[in-house]
Scaffold this motif. Structure first.
Motif, short mmCIF file in Angstrom:
data_model
loop_
_atom_site.label_atom_id
_atom_site.label_comp_id
_atom_site.label_asym_id
_atom_site.label_seq_id
_atom_site.Cartn_x
_atom_site.Cartn_y
_atom_site.Cartn_z
N SER A 52 40.18 17.55 48.70
CA SER A 52 40.03 18.96 49.03
C SER A 52 40.01 19.18 50.54
N ILE A 68 43.52 30.28 48.72
CA ILE A 68 42.61 29.50 47.87
C ILE A 68 41.15 29.85 48.13
N ASP A 69 40.84 30.51 49.23
CA ASP A 69 39.44 30.86 49.49
C ASP A 69 39.10 32.27 49.02
N ASN A 90 51.89 32.86 46.72
CA ASN A 90 50.91 32.28 45.80
C ASN A 90 51.53 31.15 44.98
N LEU A 94 50.55 27.27 44.84
CA LEU A 94 50.24 26.71 43.52
C LEU A 94 51.08 25.47 43.25
N LEU A 97 49.72 22.54 45.28
CA LEU A 97 48.51 21.99 44.66
C LEU A 97 48.85 21.14 43.45
N SER A 114 46.91 31.73 39.32
CA SER A 114 46.90 31.86 40.78
C SER A 114 46.33 30.60 41.43
N ALA A 115 46.62 30.45 42.73
CA ALA A 115 46.14 29.29 43.47
C ALA A 115 44.62 29.29 43.58
N VAL A 116 44.02 30.49 43.76
CA VAL A 116 42.57 30.55 43.90
C VAL A 116 41.89 30.19 42.59
N TRP A 119 42.05 26.41 42.31
CA TRP A 119 41.11 25.80 43.24
C TRP A 119 39.68 25.86 42.71
N ASN A 120 39.28 27.01 42.20
CA ASN A 120 37.94 27.17 41.66
C ASN A 120 37.73 26.34 40.40
#
Length: 380
Positions: A52, A68-69, A90, A94, A97, A114-116, A119-120
């Motif tokens: 990460s 991602i944040d 996005n 993605l 990742l 989505s990328a966020v 990530w979560n």
């Protein structure tokens, strides 16, 4: 400018594609490839912290960390241009990742939108509770030793553990704002203590061969920084390697000199290790004593019992040093004087025979040519 012009400018601004603005997170560079591997380290489940960290650095360089944040969320679908720009950026993040995740884990993340969200999801799954991990790191930092590693290798292994430990135990920060008005330098003191712990734990694992320089470092107050400690240890290691190299070269040179010394010197060294138990002379054994078993046919050297060694000779540059041990006399002769002395002794049979040691014979060969057969006497 009238109101119609304002509406026109506003409409033009909305229609402008943010993907064309190089300063915008929506910007897509021609080299941005969805199939590219953003980081070299593949996420396999137990390396979430390191992976990460690498991803955040890479996305920051690409100006895409906001995806991602949670800083940039999906715009409404009615903002067609902006929504399209977000969708493209996005999906690019993605893809990056997904490419850096192992196949076994990737298969369970195929339908994340989505990328966020991806990530979560990974953070929830794999960011373990800090208790067990911190315990493991504390144990590793206490037991790690240099062993057969070089200073550089040992430092790299130690720093990897230390950096991860600090990630779980970050330095506290002030949230009330009162630290800015503090005059007791508490923050600097805490930071210095953390760096001292860093250096002390590193020095504990050093091999005992570095005990001397370690003692010198521990006597410093305050302790030097880790960069300084590492630099000094690298210099010490380099100096030792240089000394070892010189020692090996010197040893090899000595061996080469011994192996390439003249044959007569090797023979003399070999004879000097022999000892006659009958007459007490060096150079032969009792089994080969001519005085006991007879002289070989054609022997032209002196015969008869040899007296105890009383005259010794040694070579030094262009002189011969002769010592009479019975009378405690010592004098030196030049090349010419020594040659005349030998000629006089050989030409006058009435003179008593003097027992010259192999060192005199070596001097004779040094000044007068090859060693005579007399040097091969055995108790004669």
């Amino acid at each position: 400018m009238n109101s119609d012009d304002d509406v026109s400018v506003h409409s033009s601004h909305l229609r402008q594609n943010p993907s064309d603005d190089s300063s915008s997170p929506y910007y897509l560079h021609p080299s941005d490839n969805p199939g590219a591997l953003l980081v070299s380290e593949i996420f396999v489940g137990n390396n979430y912290i390191a992976w990460s960290r690498a991803i955040i650095i890479a996305l920051t360089v690409k100006n895409k960390a906001a995806f991602i944040d949670g800083s940039i969320l999906a715009p409404p679908a009615d903002q067609r241009v902006l929504h399209t720009a977000w969708l493209r950026a996005n999906n690019l993040v993605l893809s990056w990742l997904m490419n850096s995740i192992s196949k076994e884990i990737r298969s369970s993340l195929l339908y994340v939108a989505s990328a966020v969200d991806l990530w979560n999801e990974l953070k929830t799954r794999y960011l373990r509770s800090d208790g067990p991990r911190v315990f493991h790191l504390e144990k590793s930092l206490s037991s790690i030793t240099q062993g057969s590693l070089t200073i550089t290798e040992y430092f790299s292994s130690f720093k990897t553990l230390w950096d991860e430990y600090l990630n779980y135990r970050p330095f506290p920060t002030c949230s009330c704002g009162k630290m800015a008005s503090c005059t007791c330098n508490l923050f600097d003191f805490l930071l210095m203590r953390q760096q001292s712990d860093y250096v002390l734990k590193f020095l504990v694992g050093l091999n005992d061969s570095y005990a001397s320089i370690r003692s010198q470092l521990l006597l410093c107050s305050p302790l030097p920084s880790m960069a300084k400690v590492f630099s000094l240890l690298i210099q010490e290691e380099s100096q030792r390697e240089l000394n070892n190299s010189v020692d090996h070269e010197t040893h090899a040179l000595l061996v080469k000199q011994v192996n390439h010394q003249p044959k007569f010197l090797k023979e003399k060294s070999k004879r000097s290790s022999l000892y006659c138990t009958h007459y007490g002379y060096n150079g032969h054994t009792v089994e080969k004593c001519f005085q006991l078993h007879g002289y070989p046919p054609g022997w032209t050297g002196p015969k008869g019992k040899r007296y105890s060694p009383t005259v010794n000779a040694a070579i030094s540059n262009e002189e011969v040093y002769i010592t009479n041990s019975n009378e405690n006399q010592k004098f030196s002769l030049t090349h010419e004087e020594f040659t005349k002395l030998l000629a006089l002794a050989n030409s006058n049979p009435s003179l008593p025979q003097t027992n010259l040691t192999p060192a005199v014979n070596l001097a004779t060969s040094h000044f007068s040519g090859p060693i005579s057969k007399e040097d091969d006497w055995d108790c004669s």
